[in-house]
Write a protein that holds these residues in place. Structure first.
Motif, mmCIF file in Angstrom:
data_model
loop_
_atom_site.group_PDB
_atom_site.id
_atom_site.type_symbol
_atom_site.label_atom_id
_atom_site.label_comp_id
_atom_site.label_asym_id
_atom_site.label_seq_id
_atom_site.Cartn_x
_atom_site.Cartn_y
_atom_site.Cartn_z
ATOM 1 N N THR A 91 0.838 -1.200 0.000
ATOM 2 C CA THR A 91 0.000 0.000 0.000
ATOM 3 C C THR A 91 0.873 1.250 0.000
ATOM 4 O OG1 THR A 91 -1.686 -1.177 1.273
ATOM 5 C CG2 THR A 91 -1.858 1.220 1.212
ATOM 6 N N LYS A 92 0.529 2.182 -0.880
ATOM 7 C CA LYS A 92 1.241 3.466 -0.920
ATOM 8 C C LYS A 92 0.672 4.380 0.160
ATOM 9 C CE LYS A 92 3.735 3.188 -4.925
ATOM 10 N NZ LYS A 92 4.235 1.825 -4.709
ATOM 11 N N VAL A 93 1.533 5.038 0.897
ATOM 12 C CA VAL A 93 1.098 5.957 1.945
ATOM 13 C C VAL A 93 1.921 7.232 1.904
ATOM 14 C CG1 VAL A 93 0.253 4.192 3.567
ATOM 15 C CG2 VAL A 93 2.668 4.844 3.615
ATOM 16 N N CYS A 94 1.395 8.279 2.534
ATOM 17 C CA CYS A 94 2.151 9.516 2.755
ATOM 18 C C CYS A 94 2.165 9.770 4.249
ATOM 19 C CB CYS A 94 1.495 10.697 2.061
ATOM 20 S SG CYS A 94 1.594 10.623 0.266
ATOM 21 N N PHE A 95 3.258 10.331 4.737
ATOM 22 C CA PHE A 95 3.329 10.620 6.167
ATOM 23 C C PHE A 95 3.931 11.982 6.427
ATOM 24 C CE2 PHE A 95 7.307 8.297 5.282
ATOM 25 C CZ PHE A 95 8.253 9.116 5.868
ATOM 26 N N SER A 96 3.608 12.493 7.610
ATOM 27 C CA SER A 96 4.175 13.757 8.049
ATOM 28 C C SER A 96 4.377 13.692 9.567
ATOM 29 C CB SER A 96 3.290 14.926 7.656
ATOM 30 O OG SER A 96 3.974 16.151 7.909
ATOM 31 N N TYR A 97 4.706 14.826 10.179
ATOM 32 C CA TYR A 97 5.048 14.878 11.605
ATOM 33 C C TYR A 97 4.936 16.330 12.037
ATOM 34 C CZ TYR A 97 8.888 15.132 8.386
ATOM 35 O OH TYR A 97 9.626 15.410 7.265
ATOM 36 N N GLY A 98 4.757 16.521 13.327
ATOM 37 C CA GLY A 98 4.631 17.872 13.857
ATOM 38 C C GLY A 98 5.988 18.500 14.124
ATOM 39 N N GLY A 99 6.048 19.828 14.002
ATOM 40 C CA GLY A 99 7.301 20.542 14.237
ATOM 41 C C GLY A 99 7.738 20.556 15.691
ATOM 42 N N ASN A 100 6.861 20.070 16.589
ATOM 43 C CA ASN A 100 7.221 20.000 18.010
ATOM 44 C C ASN A 100 7.959 18.706 18.336
ATOM 45 O OD1 ASN A 100 4.778 18.681 17.339
ATOM 46 N ND2 ASN A 100 4.176 18.583 19.475
ATOM 47 N N ASN A 101 7.922 17.724 17.421
ATOM 48 C CA ASN A 101 8.516 16.420 17.697
ATOM 49 C C ASN A 101 9.738 16.104 16.846
ATOM 50 O OD1 ASN A 101 6.615 15.642 19.680
ATOM 51 N ND2 ASN A 101 5.124 15.184 18.093
ATOM 52 N N CYS A 102 10.207 17.111 16.091
ATOM 53 C CA CYS A 102 11.380 16.916 15.236
ATOM 54 C C CYS A 102 12.657 17.138 16.039
ATOM 55 C CB CYS A 102 11.360 17.922 14.089
ATOM 56 S SG CYS A 102 9.983 17.738 12.952
ATOM 57 N N HIS A 103 13.662 16.312 15.774
ATOM 58 C CA HIS A 103 14.967 16.482 16.421
ATOM 59 C C HIS A 103 16.019 16.660 15.331
ATOM 60 C CE1 HIS A 103 13.310 15.136 20.287
ATOM 61 N NE2 HIS A 103 12.619 14.287 19.570
ATOM 62 N N VAL A 104 16.865 17.676 15.490
ATOM 63 C CA VAL A 104 17.915 17.906 14.499
ATOM 64 C C VAL A 104 19.280 17.810 15.170
ATOM 65 C CG1 VAL A 104 16.609 19.170 12.755
ATOM 66 C CG2 VAL A 104 17.484 20.410 14.720
ATOM 67 N N PHE A 105 20.139 16.983 14.553
ATOM 68 C CA PHE A 105 21.448 16.689 15.122
ATOM 69 C C PHE A 105 22.548 17.106 14.152
ATOM 70 C CE2 PHE A 105 18.404 13.610 16.755
ATOM 71 C CZ PHE A 105 18.617 13.677 18.118
ATOM 72 N N ASN A 106 23.659 17.588 14.712
ATOM 73 C CA ASN A 106 24.833 17.939 13.924
ATOM 74 C C ASN A 106 25.344 16.691 13.216
ATOM 75 O OD1 ASN A 106 27.843 18.120 13.515
ATOM 76 N ND2 ASN A 106 27.452 20.222 14.164
ATOM 77 N N LYS A 107 25.570 16.799 11.912
ATOM 78 C CA LYS A 107 25.997 15.634 11.118
ATOM 79 C C LYS A 107 27.348 15.083 11.569
ATOM 80 C CE LYS A 107 25.179 14.646 6.502
ATOM 81 N NZ LYS A 107 23.875 14.060 6.227
ATOM 82 N N GLU A 108 28.247 15.972 11.981
ATOM 83 C CA GLU A 108 29.595 15.539 12.357
ATOM 84 C C GLU A 108 29.658 14.996 13.792
ATOM 85 O OE1 GLU A 108 29.559 18.238 9.930
ATOM 86 O OE2 GLU A 108 30.094 16.446 8.776
ATOM 87 N N THR A 109 29.097 15.757 14.734
ATOM 88 C CA THR A 109 29.262 15.410 16.156
ATOM 89 C C THR A 109 28.114 14.577 16.715
ATOM 90 O OG1 THR A 109 28.071 17.389 16.888
ATOM 91 C CG2 THR A 109 30.463 17.603 16.565
ATOM 92 N N GLY A 110 26.959 14.613 16.045
ATOM 93 C CA GLY A 110 25.786 13.895 16.560
ATOM 94 C C GLY A 110 25.084 14.625 17.685
ATOM 95 N N ILE A 111 25.558 15.825 18.033
ATOM 96 C CA ILE A 111 24.952 16.557 19.151
ATOM 97 C C ILE A 111 23.692 17.287 18.683
ATOM 98 C CG2 ILE A 111 25.269 18.475 20.777
ATOM 99 C CD1 ILE A 111 28.189 17.554 21.046
#
Length: 168
Positions: A144-164
């Motif tokens: 089954t094909k689906v589309c998904f999204s997420y809220g901006g309150n639950n996103c986590h962004v980490f530094n690509k090099e350090t992982g912090i």
């Protein structure tokens, strides 16, 4: 509440209540250590849209919450490539968003765990079946094909090099 200490290789990674550590993981190790199923990780871009921070995952752009805006602004974070994390229970199936195809579905009591092939990855999505009909649940099957999204309150962004965590 009780505080937990997360160690790696003899070094403390983070100390906090289980909820703090779950909601605000200090780095990628902590983020993937806490929570089951494990947090989904993607290569994405942290961008600014009308002066606000947003995550761009393959052209699907979600503006982050006010709390996250403030934390990133306080750290003077620039637009950059990031490791973007979102927990399976924080992803919702939508009419539009990131497109994928269900590979595996596991009924787990009051939820279905979906393994969705999207953006070249196995994305795990936990869908609550509490308000779904039997037919809606049955429709969540392999292929089954689906589309998904997420809220901006639950996103986590980490530094690509350090992982912090860029909010840390």
């Amino acid at each position: 509440g009780d505080r937990i200490v997360i160690m790696k290789d003899g070094f403390i990674q983070q100390i906090g209540t289980p909820q703090e550590v779950f909601n605000h993981p200090y780095n990628l190790f902590v983020a993937t250590f806490i929570g089951a199923p494990q947090m989904n990780l993607f290569d994405a871009k942290l961008v600014k849209v009308d002066g606000k921070y947003a995550v761009d995952l393959e052209g699907h752009v979600v503006v982050l919450s006010e709390e996250k805006q403030a934390a990133l602004a306080a750290n003077n974070v620039a637009e950059q490539d990031v490791v973007f994390g979102i927990r399976p229970e924080h992803i919702t199936l939508e009419d539009k968003g990131v497109e994928g195809s269900i590979e595996v579905h596991e009924l787990m009591g009051s939820s279905v765990h979906l393994h969705v092939n999207a953006v070249g990855k196995d994305v795990v999505i936990v869908v609550s079946t509490m308000n779904m009909t039997g037919a809606e649940v049955a429709a969540l099957k392999s292929g089954t094909k689906v589309c998904f999204s997420y809220g901006g309150n639950n996103c986590h962004v980490f530094n690509k090099e350090t992982g912090i965590n860029l909010e840390a």
